[in-house]
Write an enzyme that holds these catalytic residues in place. Sequence first.
Site, short mmCIF file in Angstrom:
data_model
loop_
_atom_site.label_atom_id
_atom_site.label_comp_id
_atom_site.label_asym_id
_atom_site.label_seq_id
_atom_site.Cartn_x
_atom_site.Cartn_y
_atom_site.Cartn_z
N ASP A 200 0.85 -1.19 0.00
CA ASP A 200 0.00 0.00 0.00
C ASP A 200 0.88 1.24 0.00
O ASP A 200 1.59 1.51 0.97
CB ASP A 200 -0.89 -0.02 1.24
N HIS A 302 -12.17 -1.65 1.76
CA HIS A 302 -11.22 -0.96 2.61
C HIS A 302 -11.83 -0.84 4.00
O HIS A 302 -12.98 -0.43 4.14
CB HIS A 302 -10.93 0.43 2.04
#
Length: 389
Positions: A200, A302
Amino acid sequence: MKITGVRSHVLSCDMPETLGYSQQYYSKRTAHLVEVSTDEGLTGWGECFGPGAVATANAGIVEGVIAPMIMGMDPRDRDVCWHRVYNLLRDHGQKGMPIQALSGVDIALWDITGQAAGLSISRLIGGRHRDRVGVYGYGMMLRPEPVGELAERFADEAAAIRDTGFRATKMKVGLGVRDDIRLAEAVRRGVGDGFDVMVDANHAYDVNDALEVGRALDDLGAYWFEEPVAPEDREGYATLRRTLRTRIAGGEAEYTRWGWRDLLASGGLSIAQPEVCALGGISEYLRVLALCHAHHVPVVNHVWGSAIAVATNMQLLAAMPPLPGGLHPREPWLEFDTTENWFRDEMLTEALDIQGQVAANNGTVALPDRPGLGVVPDPDFLNRHRIDR
């Protein structure tokens, strides 16, 4: 039934150590909960995405702007409430903080509706495709220390996440191309081959640097490369998806069905990551999920925040159809932050115990089927951690 109150609870606590991602370091954890009360005694809970001062600002929007728009309405008319608020706020914010604020209110209305019907949110949506879901553990946050020490820490932390029972792991990058590749190599060394690793970047790179890092991730067998470039760079996402073998993931910074329509049409996502506490709540998440599946893009939600956010996503994961289906489809994962988080682990009257379930049940957790969200915050905990605004 009528809405009689809408209240924000902004919580804050010190963290045991300073952590960070590509954009900043932080030493306090924040959560923004929304409590909606009714004249029949039912109370619903939701959560708004956004840390620190963003949470405080969103609380003002919830109480000062949205609450007067829906006071006296029936909370079960959640789609009516959603469109009333959105239409009145359209001139002032079709994305960002007004939609984050609306998200928490909408989730709370779904919670009330489920309680009133005696059904979990997953059953209100249309039913449960699964009763358990696999969990991936993210950790390996950036710290203000030399990259050599950080790389060794990342290797050890990744191995610990694997050994705890999680199905996969995710790391942060954002120090620069060479150092980030070194960190990714350390994580692969820590978990070994055959274990899914996600990376990420929190939009740390331009497309050229992202390509360089992405090619290294291809060689390391990474599963996905998350938010490699700025969310506005749709062409950059598409370039990366065409060029790299590693899947390109993103979308946590996109809002509403209209933003997601354009994002998906650009062709830059291999995996969609909608954030229900930001994009407009459960009502809008379901429209976004339908758009993603219409574009044949799998969804891995998410998840960031308190136990309310985790419980909301557990309901959504129970109700998410498999894509594309079959005898052995790749199932969605629950994202889980492995760093210390009191607002997730200590806040509820009955803890979710994600870590314990993962360790005892082959990396999976049971998805609750109690009415509404199926969780209730401890009022004493909220009182201890609520901040004055």
